[in-house]
Design an enzyme around this catalytic site. Sequence first.
Site, short mmCIF file in Angstrom:
data_model
loop_
_atom_site.label_atom_id
_atom_site.label_comp_id
_atom_site.label_asym_id
_atom_site.label_seq_id
_atom_site.Cartn_x
_atom_site.Cartn_y
_atom_site.Cartn_z
N ASP A 160 0.83 -1.21 0.00
CA ASP A 160 0.00 0.00 0.00
C ASP A 160 0.86 1.26 0.00
OD1 ASP A 160 -2.35 1.42 -0.02
OD2 ASP A 160 -2.67 1.29 2.14
N ASN A 195 -10.92 -2.57 -5.47
CA ASN A 195 -10.15 -1.60 -6.25
C ASN A 195 -10.81 -1.22 -7.59
OD1 ASN A 195 -6.93 -2.84 -5.07
ND2 ASN A 195 -8.07 -1.03 -4.39
C1 IPE Z 1 -5.32 -2.73 -0.32
O1 IPE Z 1 -5.00 -1.38 -0.46
C2 IPE Z 1 -5.33 -3.42 -1.65
C3 IPE Z 1 -4.03 -3.56 -2.29
C4 IPE Z 1 -2.88 -3.21 -1.81
C5 IPE Z 1 -4.06 -4.20 -3.58
P1 IPE Z 1 -6.12 -0.25 -0.62
O2 IPE Z 1 -5.41 1.02 -0.79
O3 IPE Z 1 -7.08 -0.64 -1.68
O4 IPE Z 1 -6.88 -0.35 0.78
P2 IPE Z 1 -7.76 0.74 1.53
O5 IPE Z 1 -8.75 1.27 0.54
O6 IPE Z 1 -6.84 1.81 2.00
O7 IPE Z 1 -8.39 0.00 2.66
C1 IPE Z 2 -1.37 0.27 -3.44
O1 IPE Z 2 -1.18 1.65 -3.45
C2 IPE Z 2 -1.62 -0.29 -4.82
C3 IPE Z 2 -2.99 -0.76 -5.05
C4 IPE Z 2 -3.98 -0.72 -4.20
C5 IPE Z 2 -3.27 -1.29 -6.37
P1 IPE Z 2 -2.40 2.66 -3.46
O2 IPE Z 2 -2.79 2.93 -4.87
O3 IPE Z 2 -3.51 2.15 -2.60
O4 IPE Z 2 -1.74 3.94 -2.84
P2 IPE Z 2 -2.39 4.90 -1.77
O5 IPE Z 2 -2.82 4.05 -0.63
O6 IPE Z 2 -3.54 5.56 -2.45
O7 IPE Z 2 -1.30 5.84 -1.41
MG MG Z 3 -4.00 2.40 -0.68
#
Ligand code: IPE
Ligand code: IPE
Ligand code: MG
Length: 230
Positions: free
Chosen positions: A12, A60
């Site tokens: 994340d 997502n």
């Molecule tokens: C979790 O991260 C999913 C992945 C890393 C693929 P998210 O960024 O989607 O999670 P939330 O929305 O902060 O809970």
């Molecule tokens: C994790 O990084 C990747 C996926 C969830 C695909 P994020 O895209 O969630 O990055 P933040 O959490 O918005 O910074």
């Molecule tokens: Mg995220």
Amino acid sequence: MEKIRHIAIIMDGNGRWAKSQNKMRTFGHLKGTDNVRNIAIAANDQGVEVLTLYAFSTENWKRPKDEVSYLMKLPALFFNKFMTELMEKNIRIMMMGEMDQIPKETAQVLIKAMDQTKNNTGMILNFAMNYGSRREMILAINHVLKDVKEGKIETVDEERFEQYLMTSKFPPLDLLIRTSGEYRISNFLLWQLAYAELMFVDLPWPEFDEQQFLKCLENFYKRNRRFGGI
Ligand code: IPE
Ligand code: IPE
Ligand code: MG
């Protein structure tokens, strides 16, 4: 302490990291993809059997269309760049999640990578793509119901239920790492986490390097896992 066998990571913080660099969110995902290579090689070198990476959740899909389509292009980019090295390291690619909702081209890339590496005997690099733990459990329950109806089984216990999960072929989960300073599970491996060790790291995924990963392993080996015993 027994040797660590199965590690899962919630990768994340790509978007926030990119923003901190005054770049587009997609730049963070690109950097994050390079980091998958670094951490996979490090885990393989440490003798980890399975590294499960949360790459795309069932939630997502809520993101802007452009970002989703960029994320779906990353597997091709990743394998084009790193397949030679993954083969050299004897790493086997697997995935869990529902393939049928993933764009055809992305699914084909994943299938090709799994096929190409299927005889590799090193670490399994398991991508959770279009994966959600609740969905996994619902699919498992429906499969159980079907098998009951067909007279294949009468009931399930914990061990049998696990056979219906997407992790059925893997060793039990030992450690979960989440980067980016968020303290939640976000629908990842809810059943499998029952006795896993949890680690939350403040760094965003693109900054979580090999050294940080080794620190997590060190921390893991200092812990005392009791599994309800003493
Ligand atoms: C979790 O991260 C999913 C992945 C890393 C693929 P998210 O960024 O989607 O999670 P939330 O929305 O902060 O809970
Ligand atoms: C994790 O990084 C990747 C996926 C969830 C695909 P994020 O895209 O969630 O990055 P933040 O959490 O918005 O910074
Ligand atoms: Mg995220």
